[in-house]
Enzyme design. Sequence first.
Site, PDB file in Angstrom:
ATOM      1  N   SER A  91      -6.331   6.064   9.076  1.00  0.00           N
ATOM      2  CA  SER A  91      -7.387   6.606   8.209  1.00  0.00           C
ATOM      3  C   SER A  91      -7.637   8.051   8.609  1.00  0.00           C
ATOM      4  O   SER A  91      -7.402   8.421   9.768  1.00  0.00           O
ATOM      5  CB  SER A  91      -8.666   5.793   8.417  1.00  0.00           C
ATOM      6  OG  SER A  91      -9.764   6.465   7.818  1.00  0.00           O
ATOM      7  N   TYR A  97     -14.720   0.753  13.702  1.00  0.00           N
ATOM      8  CA  TYR A  97     -13.715   0.991  12.647  1.00  0.00           C
ATOM      9  C   TYR A  97     -12.918   2.254  12.995  1.00  0.00           C
ATOM     10  O   TYR A  97     -11.684   2.229  13.030  1.00  0.00           O
ATOM     11  CB  TYR A  97     -14.391   1.155  11.277  1.00  0.00           C
ATOM     12  CG  TYR A  97     -13.395   1.529  10.197  1.00  0.00           C
ATOM     13  CD1 TYR A  97     -12.610   0.554   9.592  1.00  0.00           C
ATOM     14  CD2 TYR A  97     -13.216   2.853   9.811  1.00  0.00           C
ATOM     15  CE1 TYR A  97     -11.665   0.895   8.625  1.00  0.00           C
ATOM     16  CE2 TYR A  97     -12.270   3.205   8.849  1.00  0.00           C
ATOM     17  CZ  TYR A  97     -11.506   2.220   8.258  1.00  0.00           C
ATOM     18  OH  TYR A  97     -10.562   2.555   7.301  1.00  0.00           O
TER      19      TYR A  97
HETATM   20  N1  NAP Z   1     -10.300   2.861   0.904  1.00  0.00           N
HETATM   21  C1  NAP Z   1     -10.462   3.808   1.788  1.00  0.00           C
HETATM   22  O1  NAP Z   1     -11.308   4.701   1.629  1.00  0.00           O
HETATM   23  C2  NAP Z   1      -9.594   3.842   3.024  1.00  0.00           C
HETATM   24  C3  NAP Z   1      -9.534   5.027   3.749  1.00  0.00           C
HETATM   25  C4  NAP Z   1      -8.776   5.046   4.893  1.00  0.00           C
HETATM   26  C5  NAP Z   1      -8.084   3.919   5.303  1.00  0.00           C
HETATM   27  N2  NAP Z   1      -8.163   2.779   4.574  1.00  0.00           N
HETATM   28  C6  NAP Z   1      -7.451   1.596   5.069  1.00  0.00           C
HETATM   29  O2  NAP Z   1      -6.599   1.096   4.060  1.00  0.00           O
HETATM   30  C7  NAP Z   1      -6.412  -0.285   4.249  1.00  0.00           C
HETATM   31  C8  NAP Z   1      -6.642  -1.016   2.935  1.00  0.00           C
HETATM   32  O3  NAP Z   1      -7.996  -0.838   2.544  1.00  0.00           O
HETATM   33  P1  NAP Z   1      -8.465  -0.843   1.029  1.00  0.00           P
HETATM   34  O4  NAP Z   1      -9.181   0.404   0.785  1.00  0.00           O
HETATM   35  O5  NAP Z   1      -7.338  -1.205   0.160  1.00  0.00           O
HETATM   36  O6  NAP Z   1      -9.566  -1.980   1.083  1.00  0.00           O
HETATM   37  P2  NAP Z   1      -9.605  -3.457   0.478  1.00  0.00           P
HETATM   38  O7  NAP Z   1      -9.390  -3.417  -0.988  1.00  0.00           O
HETATM   39  O8  NAP Z   1     -10.844  -4.089   1.011  1.00  0.00           O
HETATM   40  O9  NAP Z   1      -8.333  -4.154   1.121  1.00  0.00           O
HETATM   41  C9  NAP Z   1      -8.347  -4.721   2.406  1.00  0.00           C
HETATM   42  C10 NAP Z   1      -7.259  -5.767   2.435  1.00  0.00           C
HETATM   43  O10 NAP Z   1      -7.160  -6.304   3.757  1.00  0.00           O
HETATM   44  C11 NAP Z   1      -7.112  -7.726   3.654  1.00  0.00           C
HETATM   45  N3  NAP Z   1      -7.652  -8.298   4.885  1.00  0.00           N
HETATM   46  C12 NAP Z   1      -8.854  -8.078   5.460  1.00  0.00           C
HETATM   47  N4  NAP Z   1      -8.981  -8.813   6.581  1.00  0.00           N
HETATM   48  C13 NAP Z   1      -7.816  -9.509   6.717  1.00  0.00           C
HETATM   49  C14 NAP Z   1      -7.345 -10.443   7.672  1.00  0.00           C
HETATM   50  N5  NAP Z   1      -8.085 -10.833   8.722  1.00  0.00           N
HETATM   51  N6  NAP Z   1      -6.098 -10.954   7.520  1.00  0.00           N
HETATM   52  C15 NAP Z   1      -5.333 -10.587   6.458  1.00  0.00           C
HETATM   53  N7  NAP Z   1      -5.727  -9.713   5.526  1.00  0.00           N
HETATM   54  C16 NAP Z   1      -6.953  -9.177   5.651  1.00  0.00           C
HETATM   55  C17 NAP Z   1      -7.950  -8.064   2.429  1.00  0.00           C
HETATM   56  O11 NAP Z   1      -7.565  -9.284   1.837  1.00  0.00           O
HETATM   57  P3  NAP Z   1      -8.284 -10.717   2.046  1.00  0.00           P
HETATM   58  O12 NAP Z   1      -9.762 -10.485   1.957  1.00  0.00           O
HETATM   59  O13 NAP Z   1      -7.719 -11.534   0.920  1.00  0.00           O
HETATM   60  O14 NAP Z   1      -7.829 -11.188   3.375  1.00  0.00           O
HETATM   61  C18 NAP Z   1      -7.561  -6.929   1.498  1.00  0.00           C
HETATM   62  O15 NAP Z   1      -6.357  -7.257   0.819  1.00  0.00           O
HETATM   63  C19 NAP Z   1      -7.353  -0.718   5.363  1.00  0.00           C
HETATM   64  O16 NAP Z   1      -6.637  -0.788   6.570  1.00  0.00           O
HETATM   65  C20 NAP Z   1      -8.343   0.422   5.414  1.00  0.00           C
HETATM   66  O17 NAP Z   1      -8.934   0.565   6.670  1.00  0.00           O
HETATM   67  C21 NAP Z   1      -8.883   2.714   3.421  1.00  0.00           C
END
Ligand code: NAP
Length: 305
Positions: A193, A206
């Site tokens: 991130s 986080y």
């Molecule tokens: N969106 C942002 O602003 C942003 C910025 C920087 C980095 N990121 C990173 O990008 C990645 C994806 O985030 P996103 O924005 O796409 O958010 P999101 O839509 O909430 O996606 C998170 C994903 O992780 C899965 N997950 C959570 N806990 C899990 C577990 N214990 N085992 C297996 N799967 C798990 C969730 O699926 P289930 O609930 O079905 O398990 C979901 O598919 C994350 O690592 C996040 O930290 C996001």
Amino acid sequence: MEDNHEQKDILNTSRRNMLVGSVAATIAAGYLASGSTASAQAQPAASAAPTRPALPASGNTILITGGSSGIGRALAEQLHARDNTVIIAARRTAVLQDIASRFPNMHAMTVDVRDPYSVKRLAREIVEKHPTLNVVFNNAGIMRPENVFDGDSALAESSDHIETNLNGPIRLTAALLPHLAKQPRARIVNTSSGLAFVPRATFPTYCATKAGVHSYTVSLRHQLRRTSIDVLELAPPALRTELTPGQSRIEAFMPLDAFINEVLGLLDRNPVPDELIVERAKIQRLAEAEGRFFQTFEAINRADG
Ligand SMILES: NC(=O)c1ccc[n+]([C@@H]2O[C@H](COP(=O)([O-])OP(=O)(O)OC[C@H]3O[C@@H](n4cnc5c(N)ncnc54)[C@H](OP(=O)(O)O)[C@@H]3O)[C@@H](O)[C@H]2O)c1
């Protein structure tokens, strides 16, 4: 006489130090002079593996954790559209199955990356059912605020973040490494991130896990530099997904499709950059290197009071 020797030694040491200092200064000057774009995509000499052929854009078998929503789902759909076999994995089996059922050659598998047995089971099943697996996106993650005064409940939140965001990718990498190492061409992509580089203090663990993912990825890349596996880091800026409730409606955050398009463009580069840093994320990624860490930290944390 002895004094003379000592003075010569001191002189030689100080000349050596000056030389080392001036080499360091030259490197630093070159780094800054090369500008944000070049420095963000810089390939450290120690990690470079110039003889590795480019990973083809299609024909891969790709596992994406966190494929049930947000970045993971969007990447899955776009990489599938490029003629790759895609396996999406997360905890919500029904959601995964619904997504996968819309595409031929997309498969759903359940995993909880916090659970070492679940991760090992996933790795075993994938190798059995999809022996051509050659690309892994360690993308699953959670982000919740923590108040450090909350005692045990803050510690529980903290552990959950570490298990999901940091131990999850480490476990899955360990479980699949023997298989990936046998593939003629393979890749691991770890999602960190922008907050790995300048934290948002409302989300202390986080941000710490994402800094951990960054550091782990640097070492992993170095250890695998003589293998067929390249190791990339994807460091997104704030995006419109539901990582935290309601953030998909924040206009100031980057739209997901624009982000994915920019990432695909970076993946198409040859050589591919070690770090996939879209323009919006450079403000954080380069803050320290450009001497504006504290201003950036202030700016990110001002709104949270
Ligand atoms: N969106 C942002 O602003 C942003 C910025 C920087 C980095 N990121 C990173 O990008 C990645 C994806 O985030 P996103 O924005 O796409 O958010 P999101 O839509 O909430 O996606 C998170 C994903 O992780 C899965 N997950 C959570 N806990 C899990 C577990 N214990 N085992 C297996 N799967 C798990 C969730 O699926 P289930 O609930 O079905 O398990 C979901 O598919 C994350 O690592 C996040 O930290 C996001």
